[in-house]
Design a protein around this motif. Structure first.
Motif, short mmCIF file in Angstrom:
data_model
loop_
_atom_site.label_atom_id
_atom_site.label_comp_id
_atom_site.label_asym_id
_atom_site.label_seq_id
_atom_site.Cartn_x
_atom_site.Cartn_y
_atom_site.Cartn_z
N UNK A 106 18.58 -2.77 -31.80
CA UNK A 106 17.54 -3.66 -31.27
C UNK A 106 16.36 -3.60 -32.22
N UNK A 107 15.99 -4.76 -32.73
CA UNK A 107 14.91 -4.84 -33.71
C UNK A 107 13.73 -5.56 -33.08
N UNK A 108 12.58 -4.88 -33.04
CA UNK A 108 11.35 -5.46 -32.50
C UNK A 108 10.50 -5.93 -33.67
N UNK A 109 10.14 -7.22 -33.65
CA UNK A 109 9.47 -7.82 -34.81
C UNK A 109 8.42 -8.82 -34.34
N UNK A 110 7.26 -8.77 -34.97
CA UNK A 110 6.21 -9.76 -34.71
C UNK A 110 6.45 -10.94 -35.65
N UNK A 111 6.75 -12.10 -35.07
CA UNK A 111 7.11 -13.25 -35.88
C UNK A 111 8.59 -13.22 -36.21
N UNK A 112 8.98 -13.94 -37.24
CA UNK A 112 10.38 -14.00 -37.64
C UNK A 112 10.66 -12.99 -38.75
N UNK A 113 11.76 -12.25 -38.65
CA UNK A 113 12.11 -11.33 -39.74
C UNK A 113 12.32 -12.10 -41.04
#
Length: 494
Positions: A106-113
């Motif tokens: 599970x990857x938590x990212x602000x915006x798009x990776x």
């Protein structure tokens, strides 16, 4: 049984190429840590570490370890081999979770990776799944907000209207999902002061936490969550058992966890200069190439001579130079400088030499399973990382700016993460089908005092002859990468 081959949950071993490149300067070769002419004790240890009489490992645990190894490798590629704290340098990155039980990320990212990350996710190893979850804040955002609560590198005391005494922040860390900062607090206490009984009724405590949250929201400019958590007491509440004489060694002529000898092995029982019990940590080389044995800085008490816990043989000395209070690590100078490059395994009072080689070190991810290897309580495995990159105040009142937090799970054989007196213990992950240990960090503090299980008693805990043991559900540890970098040390392996 608490031998790690039988009781622990598998943990990660592989380091991705980028991380491996970073790791190499910190890993000493086996030849650098052992003499060419092995004395009798060293030869016996070398034979034992080579794999004699190892218990059979549950194949289900081995399968989970292999999954975690793959997941950690992918996580390392996504995070560019950076440490838990340094991942704030990746624009938009918040956190990554590995789930070896379900073979997923599970990857938590602000915006798009970025495209680089999207390509990795598009070409995952067979059977691995991943999800990207939107985060309100990036790790960089959360670091900037956290720094607004620090003064001189330590948490500032908070003043709440209508409260005469200051509020002391006990920990600050990014929420895993990036929703804000998680903050714990308590009434300000002096070092080594046992936490008092909760002074407020539940409704009043809820109101106080809301007041603290409102204050930290305003000071940081972001969303925070505040909860009351007094530091776990380091003083036993049960009545101490009657003292009785302890033998010089559990078994005459045998080297074991409580009566170690050169070449020194991590996880052994140490008697510190003031007479208390602590655990030895990893073997390291300092910047001059001199071998040292580590333990927790808060164990020191007063510089001087360290001895084996049983037998009282001289191990080495500390002089206040090779020490970091923020990393909570102390290097012990060794008159006999040979190191085995291994860690003791099994129960605290196991009478033979049972150890596994240290194969290297790795970074930590939320969801990893690790083991705590304390001299007082033995090995506790299937302990799962719940948060990384936390600043926490230790029981001696010193703030550790970078630590990871892990808790015992339903898979932990006795339901605890450690026992009093384990301070300085190595934290490791099983590697290579549990035949080797991968260094992950050094125990600095415990969390959540709990009743000890039946197998942690006055007869099975090393210093049980002297005091009744008390146990903990969680533990904080300083990542091994941080220690090696800050101290300019290299890890000794075998």
């Amino acid at each position: 049984m608490k031998d790690t081959g039988r009781s622990r949950r598998p943990a990660a071993t592989a380091i991705p190429a980028a991380a491996l490149a970073l790791s190499l300067p910190f890993i000493a070769s086996p030849s650098a840590s052992a003499s060419t002419q092995l004395p009798g004790n060293a030869a016996a240890k070398a034979e034992a570490v080579a794999g004699k009489a190892r218990p059979v490992t549950d194949p289900r645990l081995v399968a989970t370890e292999k999954k975690q190894e793959v997941l950690d490798k992918v996580a390392g590629q996504i995070t560019e081999g950076l440490s838990e704290s340094d991942r704030a340098r990746i624009p938009g990155f918040t956190e990554i979770e590995v789930d070896p039980d379900h073979n997923s990320l599970r990857l938590h990212w602000k915006g798009s990776p970025p495209q680089r990350v999207q390509r990795i996710l598009a070409h995952l190893p067979q059977g691995v799944t991943a999800s990207v979850l939107p985060a309100r804040y990036s790790k960089a955002d959360l670091h900037a907000a956290r720094n607004k609560l620090l003064r001189g590198g330590k948490p500032a005391d908070l003043r709440v209207a209508g409260v005469s005494t200051p509020i002391h922040i006990t920990s600050i860390g990014p929420a895993v999902d990036g929703s804000g900062l998680d903050i714990t607090y308590a009434d300000a206490l002096g070092p080594h002061t046992a936490a008092p009984r909760e002074p407020l009724a539940p409704a009043a405590r809820k109101d106080r936490s809301l007041e603290v949250k409102a204050l930290t929201d305003r000071l940081t400019g972001i969303n925070t969550a505040a909860s009351y958590k007094a530091p776990p007491t380091e003083a036993p509440t049960p009545t101490a058992p009657a003292k009785h004489p302890v033998s010089a060694s559990p078994e005459v002529g045998v080297t074991n966890r409580q009566h170690d000898a050169a070449p020194w092995t991590g996880g052994s029982g140490l008697k510190n200069p003031t007479g208390g019990i602590c655990s030895s940590g990893f073997g390291v080389k300092n910047y001059k190439g001199v071998n040292m044995l580590t333990t927790a800085a808060h164990c020191n008490g007063n510089d001087g001579l360290w001895r084996t816990y049983l037998g009282g043989d001289a191990v080495g000395s500390s002089d206040g130079l090779a020490i970091s209070m923020t990393d909570d690590v102390q290097g012990i100078d060794l008159p006999e400088p040979q190191l085995s490059g291994a860690l003791y395994d099994g129960t605290a009072m196991r009478l033979d030499y049972y150890a596994k080689p240290v194969s290297g070190w790795g970074h930590n991810n939320v969801g990893d399973y690790v083991c705590e290897d304390g001299a007082n309580g033995g090995v506790h495995c299937n302990v799962q990382i719940s948060k990384t990159d936390i600043g926490v105040t230790g029981e001696n009142g010193v703030y550790r700016p970078i630590a990871d937090l892990a808790y015992a799970t339903s898979l932990t054989s006795d339901g605890i993460a450690g026992v009093n007196g384990d301070s300085g213990a190595p934290v490791f992950a099983g590697a290579n089908n549990f035949t080797t240990d991968e260094a992950r960090g050094t125990l600095t503090s415990f969390d959540r005092t709990v009743n000890c299980p039946a197998d942690e008693s006055v007869s099975t805990v090393t210093d049980g002859w002297q005091r009744t043991p008390w146990c903990f559900k969680g533990l904080y540890y300083v990542p091994i990468y941080q220690t090696l970098q800050d101290m300019n040390w290299t890890l000794v392996t075998s």
